[in-house]
Write a protein that holds these residues in place. Structure first.
Motif: not given
Length: 222
Positions: A137-153
Motif C-alpha cells: 500500500q501507499n502511505y502519506t503522513c498526516p502533514v503530507a496528506t493535509a498538503v495534498l488534500q488542501q491543494k486538491n480543493s
C-alpha cells in the motif's frame, strides 16, 4: 512483498542514527547507508549487480555535503536514477519538505510508496510507512496528506486554466472570448468568461483579478 533489506540515504548523522535505530527496533538488521546521492546510487547499483538487491530505499530529498563534483544532486534525482535500473524497488521519502508539487510528482512520476515528513512524530510515521510497504500500500503522513488534500480543493479544470493563462498574459475578456472562439472552445461568450472569473475569485478568495492570478500562480496551477 515483505521488506528484508533496507538502504538509508541520509546526510545528517543524527537523522541517520534515528532511522537506523528505528529499523533495528523493528527487527531489520540488513541495512545499508550512504550520506550523499552518488554513493547511494553506486551501492544500490552494486547490490543489483551482485544479485542481492535492496527491497526498500529510505531517502531524504535535500543533501548538503562537502563534495563539489556530484552527479546526483538530490533525492529526486537519486530515485529517478535507481528506478531506471530497478523499477520494482520500493521507496519511502523521509524529508522536511512539504511542497505539494514535489510530493505529487514523486508519487505520479517516480512511483514512490510513501512520503513521511520529518518532525516530532516522524519516526513513528516512518514505521507506518514501512508497514504500508509490507502490505503493498501507499502511505502519506498526516502533514503530507493535509498538503495534498488542501491543494486538491484548489484544483481547476482545463477551461478555467486556459482563461487564467490568458489573463496572466494580459488579455482582456473580449480578447479571450475571441481566442476561445478561434480554438473552438466553448463557452466563449464574454458573459461566460466574466462568470468564470467571478467564480474563481470567490473560490480562491481573491479581491481582484491581479490577486487571483497571484494566488493561482503561487499554487502552481498555471
Amino acid at each position: 512483498m515483505i521488506v528484508h533489506k533496507i538502504f538509508v540515504s541520509e546526510d545528517i548523522d543524527s537523522n541517520n542514527l534515528g532511522v537506523t535505530t528505528t529499523l533495528l527496533q523493528l527487527g531489520y538488521t540488513d541495512i545499508g547507508h550512504a550520506q550523499y546521492c552518488d554513493e547511494a546510487f553506486l551501492k544500490l547499483k552494486k547490490a543489483i549487480q551482485d544479485h542481492e538487491p535492496y527491497d526498500l530505499l529510505i531517502t531524504d530529498l535535500s543533501f548538503e555535503n562537502p563534495r563539489d563534483k556530484k552527479t546526483l544532486q538530490n533525492g529526486q534525482e537519486l530515485i529517478k536514477a535507481i528506478k531506471e535500473l530497478s523499477p520494482e524497488l520500493k521507496v519511502i521519502v523521509f524529508s522536511v519538505e512539504d511542497d505539494y508539487n514535489a510530493i505529487k510528482s514523486l508519487f505520479d512520476d517516480q512511483q514512490i510508496n510513501a512520503y513521511i515528513c520529518k518532525g516530532l512524530h516522524g519516526l513513528k510515521e516512518l514505521q507506518k510507512g514501512i508497514d504500508a510497504v509490507n502490505n503493498n500500500q501507499n502511505y502519506t503522513c498526516p502533514v503530507a496528506t493535509a498538503v495534498l488534500q488542501q491543494k486538491n480543493s484548489f484544483e481547476i479544470d482545463a477551461y478555467e486554466e486556459q482563461i487564467l493563462v490568458y489573463l496572466a498574459k494580459g488579455y482582456k475578456q473580449n480578447d479571450i472570448s475571441q481566442l476561445l472562439k478561434e480554438q473552438g472552445i466553448s463557452p466563449n461568450s464574454i458573459r461566460s468568461i466574466e462568470a468564470t472569473i467571478s467564480k474563481l475569485k470567490d473560490h480562491f478568495n481573491a479581491s481582484n483579478t491581479t490577486h487571483l492570478i497571484y494566488m493561482v500562480s503561487s499554487l502552481g496551477l498555471i
